[in-house]
Design an enzyme around this catalytic site. Structure first.
Site, PDB file in Angstrom:
ATOM      1  N   ASN A   1       0.872  -1.190   0.000  1.00  0.00           N
ATOM      2  CA  ASN A   1       0.000   0.000   0.000  1.00  0.00           C
ATOM      3  C   ASN A   1       0.903   1.232   0.000  1.00  0.00           C
ATOM      4  OD1 ASN A   1      -1.821   2.029   0.499  1.00  0.00           O
ATOM      5  ND2 ASN A   1      -2.255   1.411   2.622  1.00  0.00           N
ATOM      6  N   TRP A   2       1.002   1.873  -1.140  1.00  0.00           N
ATOM      7  CA  TRP A   2       1.923   3.005  -1.261  1.00  0.00           C
ATOM      8  C   TRP A   2       1.357   4.280  -0.642  1.00  0.00           C
ATOM      9  CZ3 TRP A   2       4.350   2.887  -6.874  1.00  0.00           C
ATOM     10  CH2 TRP A   2       4.933   1.638  -7.097  1.00  0.00           C
ATOM     11  N   LYS A   3       0.089   4.266  -0.304  1.00  0.00           N
ATOM     12  CA  LYS A   3      -0.581   5.452   0.271  1.00  0.00           C
ATOM     13  C   LYS A   3      -0.362   6.667  -0.616  1.00  0.00           C
ATOM     14  CE  LYS A   3       0.155   3.408   4.756  1.00  0.00           C
ATOM     15  NZ  LYS A   3       0.035   3.536   6.181  1.00  0.00           N
TER      16      LYS A   3
ATOM     17  N   HIS B   1      -9.507   0.739   4.672  1.00  0.00           N
ATOM     18  CA  HIS B   1      -8.247   0.962   5.399  1.00  0.00           C
ATOM     19  C   HIS B   1      -8.525   1.901   6.579  1.00  0.00           C
ATOM     20  CE1 HIS B   1      -4.182   2.239   6.344  1.00  0.00           C
ATOM     21  NE2 HIS B   1      -3.769   1.159   5.711  1.00  0.00           N
TER      22      HIS B   1
ATOM     23  N   GLU C   1      -7.006   4.333   7.719  1.00  0.00           N
ATOM     24  CA  GLU C   1      -6.836   5.774   7.428  1.00  0.00           C
ATOM     25  C   GLU C   1      -8.067   6.323   6.715  1.00  0.00           C
ATOM     26  OE1 GLU C   1      -3.066   5.391   5.459  1.00  0.00           O
ATOM     27  OE2 GLU C   1      -2.149   4.781   7.357  1.00  0.00           O
TER      28      GLU C   1
ATOM     29  N   GLU D   1      -5.288  -5.327  10.498  1.00  0.00           N
ATOM     30  CA  GLU D   1      -4.270  -4.312  10.762  1.00  0.00           C
ATOM     31  C   GLU D   1      -4.595  -3.577  12.065  1.00  0.00           C
ATOM     32  OE1 GLU D   1      -2.255  -3.058   6.843  1.00  0.00           O
ATOM     33  OE2 GLU D   1      -4.028  -1.819   7.090  1.00  0.00           O
TER      34      GLU D   1
ATOM     35  N   GLY E   1       2.389   2.020  10.739  1.00  0.00           N
ATOM     36  CA  GLY E   1       3.303   3.152  10.583  1.00  0.00           C
ATOM     37  C   GLY E   1       3.991   3.580  11.868  1.00  0.00           C
TER      38      GLY E   1
ATOM     39  N   SER F   1       3.532  -2.331  10.406  1.00  0.00           N
ATOM     40  CA  SER F   1       4.981  -2.297  10.623  1.00  0.00           C
ATOM     41  C   SER F   1       5.679  -3.602  10.255  1.00  0.00           C
ATOM     42  CB  SER F   1       5.296  -1.882  12.070  1.00  0.00           C
ATOM     43  OG  SER F   1       4.828  -0.562  12.305  1.00  0.00           O
TER      44      SER F   1
ATOM     45  N   GLY G   1       2.893  -1.180   4.329  1.00  0.00           N
ATOM     46  CA  GLY G   1       2.871   0.251   4.007  1.00  0.00           C
ATOM     47  C   GLY G   1       4.271   0.767   3.721  1.00  0.00           C
ATOM     48  N   GLY G   2       4.916   1.332   4.746  1.00  0.00           N
ATOM     49  CA  GLY G   2       6.215   1.987   4.589  1.00  0.00           C
ATOM     50  C   GLY G   2       7.249   1.156   3.832  1.00  0.00           C
TER      51      GLY G   2
HETATM   52  C1  PEP Z   1      -0.703  -0.047   6.020  1.00  0.00           C
HETATM   53  O1  PEP Z   1      -0.800   1.123   5.732  1.00  0.00           O
HETATM   54  O2  PEP Z   1      -1.577  -0.823   5.619  1.00  0.00           O
HETATM   55  C2  PEP Z   1       0.437  -0.489   6.829  1.00  0.00           C
HETATM   56  C3  PEP Z   1       0.408  -1.686   7.327  1.00  0.00           C
HETATM   57  O3  PEP Z   1       1.461   0.415   7.013  1.00  0.00           O
HETATM   58  P1  PEP Z   1       2.916   0.117   7.684  1.00  0.00           P
HETATM   59  O4  PEP Z   1       3.429  -1.155   7.060  1.00  0.00           O
HETATM   60  O5  PEP Z   1       3.747   1.305   7.326  1.00  0.00           O
HETATM   61  O6  PEP Z   1       2.690  -0.037   9.144  1.00  0.00           O
END
Ligand code: PEP
Length: 252
Positions: A9-11, A94, A96, A166, A172, A213, A234-235
């Site tokens: 997920n590049w957001k 998600h 967010e 999640e 994050g 994470s 994500g990151g």
């Molecule tokens: C996400 O945004 O779905 C996520 C899991 O982010 P991160 O891996 O950065 O915690």
């Protein structure tokens, strides 16, 4: 046997040039890991150019959101058909989106149904806040999100979804859930609720990912767990080496 999935997920990151550069490199680096379903979810502006780069590649493409209506006066939104032009997957619900854009279990449910109707694979996200976790309400929250988010789906439809658990406190933050805790929640509250709604056979066939994470350094722990079928990342999905290492860990 459930085929593992690693979805990135590049957001709201990467311009078109940057997205094309990243995906060109991933196309090469992820090629050896064909036992893993590999998916990238860039921002909407990059879906078209990235789909051209991924043409004839086994790497799947996903959007990060979409509206449930077919078309009309919904400024700023993408319809299911617009997403389907380029993508096979769509991330829905998600945390967010739920937190900053007022998505509810009910709107997520409409999106899940619209995605299935048009032949997209929904990556249906659920998870509890830190406060809910500390108050011992994780199971209650997940039960509600699953019940209302997947309300009205047939067993056949439910078999086509991917679920991403999640915990919001792990997204994050660098504070990942332990693999044991994540597996207990996924095998218990998540797959347990799917069993109640759709029966054992369907629930056992649904891929359930952990997200929060996930990094190259901890990925391998999750994928050894009985109920964790991959990760939503994500990151670490923004770096070729990190994302590749996570996919490699899932390939075993
Ligand atoms: C996400 O945004 O779905 C996520 C899991 O982010 P991160 O891996 O950065 O915690």
């Amino acid at each position: 046997m459930r085929t593992p999935i690693i979805a990135g997920n590049w957001k709201m990151n990467k311009t078109v040039d940057d997205a094309c550069d990243l995906v060109s490199k991933l196309r090469e680096s992820l090629a050896p890991y064909s036992t893993v379903e590999r998916v990238v979810c860039p921002p909407a502006t990059s879906l078209l150019p990235v789909s051209a780069i991924l043409d004839e590649s086994p790497i799947g493409l996903g959007a990060q959101n979409m509206h449930w209506e077919e078309k009309g006066a919904y400024t700023g939104e993408l319809s299911p058909a617009m997403v389907k032009e380029f993508c096979g997957y769509v991330i829905l619900g998600h945390s967010e989106r739920r937190e900053y854009f007022a998505e509810t279990d009910q709107t997520v449910n409409k999106k899940v149904k619209a995605a299935l109707n048009i032949g997209l694979t929904p990556i249906f996200c659920i998870g509890e806040t830190l406060e809910q976790n500390e108050a011992g309400k994780t199971e209650e929250v997940l039960t509600r999100q699953i019940k209302f988010g997947l309300e009205g789906l047939s067993e056949e439809e439910a078999a086509k979804i991917v679920v991403a658990y999640e915990p919001i406190w792990a997204i994050g933050t660098g504070k990942a859930a332990t693999s044991e805790d994540a597996n207990n929640v996924i095998g218990g509250a998540v797959r347990g609720n799917l069993k109640k709604l759709f029966g054992n056979t369907v629930a056992e066939s649904i891929r359930i990912l952990y997200g929060g994470s996930v990094k190259p350094g901890n990925a391998v722990e999750y994928f050894g767990m009985s109920d964790i079928d991959g990760a939503l990342v994500g990151g670490a999905a923004l770096k070729v080496d990190d994302f590749t290492a996570i996919v490699k860990a899932a390939a075993g």
